[in-house]
Design an enzyme around this catalytic site. Structure first.
Site, PDB file in Angstrom:
ATOM      1  N   GLU A  37       0.762   5.963  12.661  1.00  0.00           N
ATOM      2  CA  GLU A  37      -0.584   5.525  13.026  1.00  0.00           C
ATOM      3  C   GLU A  37      -0.651   4.043  13.378  1.00  0.00           C
ATOM      4  OE1 GLU A  37      -4.893   5.128  10.835  1.00  0.00           O
ATOM      5  OE2 GLU A  37      -3.583   6.754  10.234  1.00  0.00           O
ATOM      6  N   ASP A  38       0.097   3.210  12.641  1.00  0.00           N
ATOM      7  CA  ASP A  38      -0.075   1.757  12.758  1.00  0.00           C
ATOM      8  C   ASP A  38       1.084   1.014  13.416  1.00  0.00           C
ATOM      9  OD1 ASP A  38      -2.473   2.099  11.465  1.00  0.00           O
ATOM     10  OD2 ASP A  38      -1.692   1.606   9.489  1.00  0.00           O
ATOM     11  N   ASP A  77       1.632   5.790   6.999  1.00  0.00           N
ATOM     12  CA  ASP A  77       0.908   4.993   8.001  1.00  0.00           C
ATOM     13  C   ASP A  77       1.795   4.511   9.148  1.00  0.00           C
ATOM     14  OD1 ASP A  77      -1.686   5.096   7.051  1.00  0.00           O
ATOM     15  OD2 ASP A  77      -1.423   3.399   5.700  1.00  0.00           O
ATOM     16  N   HIS A 135       0.820  -1.224   0.000  1.00  0.00           N
ATOM     17  CA  HIS A 135       0.000   0.000   0.000  1.00  0.00           C
ATOM     18  C   HIS A 135       0.854   1.275   0.000  1.00  0.00           C
ATOM     19  CE1 HIS A 135      -3.086   2.917   0.903  1.00  0.00           C
ATOM     20  NE2 HIS A 135      -2.554   3.175   2.087  1.00  0.00           N
TER      21      HIS A 135
END
Length: 740
Positions: free
Chosen positions: A90-91, A87, A61
């Site tokens: 965040e992840d 990301d 992604h």
């Protein structure tokens, strides 16, 4: 089912990384290339072992988002680095401080803008999605790459949406349609806008999407032959005159075709602008306009022109920077064809919008030009409104920032840009706050008009004021601009603050007399029960005795506590001896809505309502929205449902109709055609041929040999309605049949 082959996945990851590096290899410095490599390494390590819903490694992604940013938008190394890392915070366990230390402060700032908000949730308004969007736009104010990378992220998520659960698909598609499609349009990202729009429609209105997509595929060969025949003479003429050019065609988006069919009441075959011809000129920037007008002159001399379809966006470009000439001409085959004329530079701006301006303007990547900075100043006005909730902010953004604009003039000839649909009052506030606060009307083109008069492009406006005039809440119903909305709300809130203390004391006395504890929990309970936005409004109503003892009693009775999900249309209404109890209202509500729906999640005991805005029928794709303790059932293509799902995604319940339900539903059909003797008799015969149908009403108007009618019928499901519409369309003289 996704089969895991770790060796093949590693090869694929390296292949995608090399493809990304090839995009920037010739333009990036050695330091930039090293930074991209470092970002790739960090992202691979951070997402190690993580997989997407499809089963693919998660690193696919961010690699794809970075590719879209670099290849499709032409963004530079910093944007590619941030796309790879978007990301990570965040992840994973990485923090913004880590990114600042590993890379630099700019990278950390952009990634922060792309990171969703955590632990910020307004339970009163359920506004987590809206808060995230608000944060995104705040960050965009300092570096526009934030929003560009976010659009790349959203595009890839939409391309891979099929692996998500149905309720997630509806939430993400609705959010995309409601916010990101108009944002891409406003930033001039035409390709992004069209693909995001069509991918949203694929999930929100799958029946119509599949039907139009199938028709486009079926007519592709015929369309290409027509285009080749139409373009032949144009190519020959332009070649003979020595122009350097290319000719291409573009097909209208599926969503636009569906919209035109529904709005105009026409068939697919009757839409003349399903495709457009694009003439792109390779010409120096200082000769663009004269060359485009010269080509326009040649085209209009070759074909008959439709004058009402001529558009000049060279003299005055669109607010998103779009420049071109559009004309619609009659082909030798008897069909109208739209021809777009623009330079190579204009074409790049039209396709990649904001991203392309770095190539043609001497500005640092991430900065805004004057036109977009002016647009962003309107967003800042919204952000400066401290009284607005996140949901209010999103509504104001949608209404004011992404709509088309008109240009009007002051008495001295100064031009003012306003959103389409703006009123005299909008104009007054955008000239000066005091003019708006004291406005009682205006003169438009020397004619006196009221403050709610809707302005049109080229109007000349003069404001009439009075010192005794002041804003009222009803003013909010007819203003469109950020400035007007903000100033009216600010004035009204300031006015109501003067009654806050006295209203609070009145309400407190009522609580004490009824032996109800005066605390924040009970105040919030009453706010929700009487359906007001905040405590200030509650105290204001209390001051004017609109919150009665009886209202408070009902709110805090044990019966209401157990049945608090029932929505009362008028909570201030005094109960008469004939009025139903809450439990009786529930029973009556269920009896009046016998259609049954199967739901996922633990919501099967909630009452439900068929939405009056779209009148869903069995067989329609439907979605349940949990609202006020009940489930409101909409068609997935319903505009109101799309708006609600985009803001309150966690309220979505995927729904489907029970099978074999023998119940009739009310539906409407709009019919147009050529009037003739015996038409009504033929229609009655067709209606009788469809099972489970009962006509409630038929209204028809005839004028100069044509007619338009509306038929309301009770019918069992969407398939029978479609069958009825198909049969009616076959009647001699019928030109169009559309569901209302």
């Amino acid at each position: 089912m996704y089969i895991i082959d770790e060796r093949a996945e590693k090869i694929e990851i390296l292949s995608r990384y090399r493809k990304l590096m090839r995009i920037v290899w010739d333009s990036a410095s050695k330091d930039d290339l090293l930074m991209i490599r470092k970002a790739f390494t960090v992202a691979v390590n951070a997402h190690e072992g993580a997989r997407r819903k499809s089963g693919e490694p998660y690193i696919y992604h961010p690699l794809e988002v970075a590719r879209i940013a670099g290849e499709d938008l032409g963004l530079g190394p910093i944007a590619i680095v941030c796309a790879l890392l978007h990301d990570v915070v965040e992840d994973t366990d990485y923090t913004l401080e880590d990114l600042k230390n590993i890379f630099n402060e700019k990278v950390a700032f952009i990634v922060d803008g792309l990171t969703k908000i955590k632990d910020v949730y307004d339970y009163a308004s359920n506004s987590l999605q809206s808060e995230t969007f608000r944060k995104l736009l705040i960050a965009m104010g300092d570096d526009v790459r934030v929003i560009l990378i976010k659009l790349c992220d959203r595009l890839h998520n939409m391309r891979t949406l099929e692996s998500m659960k149905p309720n997630k698909q509806l939430k993400i598609a609705s959010e995309t349609q409601f916010l990101y499609v108009p944002l891409a349009h406003r930033l001039g990202l035409y390709r992004f806008k069209q693909e995001l729009e069509d991918l949203s429609t694929k999930y929100l209105n799958p029946t119509a999407y599949n039907e139009i997509n199938s028709k486009l595929q079926d007519t592709k060969e015929q369309r290409e032959a027509f285009i080749a025949e139409f373009c032949g003479p144009i190519k020959n003429t332009l070649n003979d005159r020595g122009y350097d050019f290319t000719i291409s065609s573009r097909v209208k988006s599926i969503t636009s075709i569906i919209g035109k069919i529904e709005k105009k009441g026409v068939k697919f075959e009757e839409i003349y602008d399903i495709f457009a011809i694009r003439i792109i000129l390779n010409v120096p920037q200082d000769r663009e306009k004269e060359t485009c007008f010269a080509i326009y002159s040649i085209i209009s001399s070759m074909y008959e022109q439709r004058k009402d379809r001529f558009r000049d966006w060279l003299t005055k470009p669109k607010n998103n920077g779009y420049e071109a000439l559009h004309t619609t001409v009659m082909s030798k085959q008897g069909k109208w064809v739209e021809v777009q004329i623009r330079s190579k530079r204009m074409d790049e701006i039209a396709e990649t919008g904001l991203a392309a301006h770095y190539k043609y303007k001497e500005v640092e990547e991430g900065e805004l030009d004057a036109n977009l900075d002016n647009w962003l100043s309107k967003i800042r006005e919204l952000l400066d409104n401290q009284n607005a909730t996140a949901v209010d902010f999103v509504n104001d953004f949608k209404m004011n920032i992404v709509t088309d604009e008109i240009t009007v003039f002051t008495p001295k000839g100064k031009s003012i840009s306003l959103p389409f649909g703006s009123s005299v009052l909008d104009f007054a506030f955008n000239i000066h706050t005091d003019l708006g606060l004291n406005c009682i009307g205006g003169k438009v083109n020397y004619k006196v008009v009221p403050i709610d008069y809707k302005l049109h492009s080229a109007d000349q406006v003069e404001i009439i004021t009075s010192r005794i005039a002041h804003p009222e809440e009803k003013w909010l119903q007819f203003v469109r601009t950020t400035k007007a909305i903000g100033e009216i709300k600010r004035y009204i809130n300031s006015y109501k603050q003067g009654f806050r203390e006295a209203g609070q004391e009145k309400l407190k006395a009522k609580f004490l007399s009824l032996k109800i504890n005066w605390n924040e929990q009970n105040i919030q309970k009453l706010i929700k029960y009487v359906n007001v936005p905040n405590a200030l409004e509650l105290y204001y109503k209390s001051f004017y005795d609109e919150i009665t003892d009886n209202t408070i009693k009902i709110c805090f009775t044990k019966e209401n506590e157990n049945s608090s999900w029932i929505f009362l249309r008028n909570p201030f209404r005094k109960r008469s001896h004939k009025e139903l109890t809450l439990r009786e209202q529930i029973k009556e509500q269920i009896q009046q809505n016998p259609e049954e729906i199967l739901m996922k999640q633990d919501v099967d005991k909630l009452p439900y309502l068929s939405a009056v805005c779209c009148n869903p029928l069995p067989g329609d794709d439907v979605v349940g929205l949990i609202r006020d303790g009940a489930i409101e059932v909409h068609r997935t293509s319903c505009r109101k449902a799309v708006e609600e799902m985009s803001k309150y995604g966690h309220h979505i319940v995927k729904a489907k109709w029970r099978e074999n339900e023998k119940i009739s539903f009310l539906a409407g059909i709009r019919i147009k055609g050529i009037d003739r003797k015996g038409l009504l008799q033929d229609m009655a015969r067709v209606i009788s041929e469809v099972w489970n149908i009962n006509m409630r009403s038929l209204a028809m108007e005839s004028s100069e040999g044509t007619f338009e009618g509306t038929m309301m019928v009770y019918i069992s499901d969407a398939n029978n309605l479609l069958h009825l519409m198909e049969n009616i369309s076959k009647i001699e003289g019928i030109e169009s049949v559309n569901r209302i």
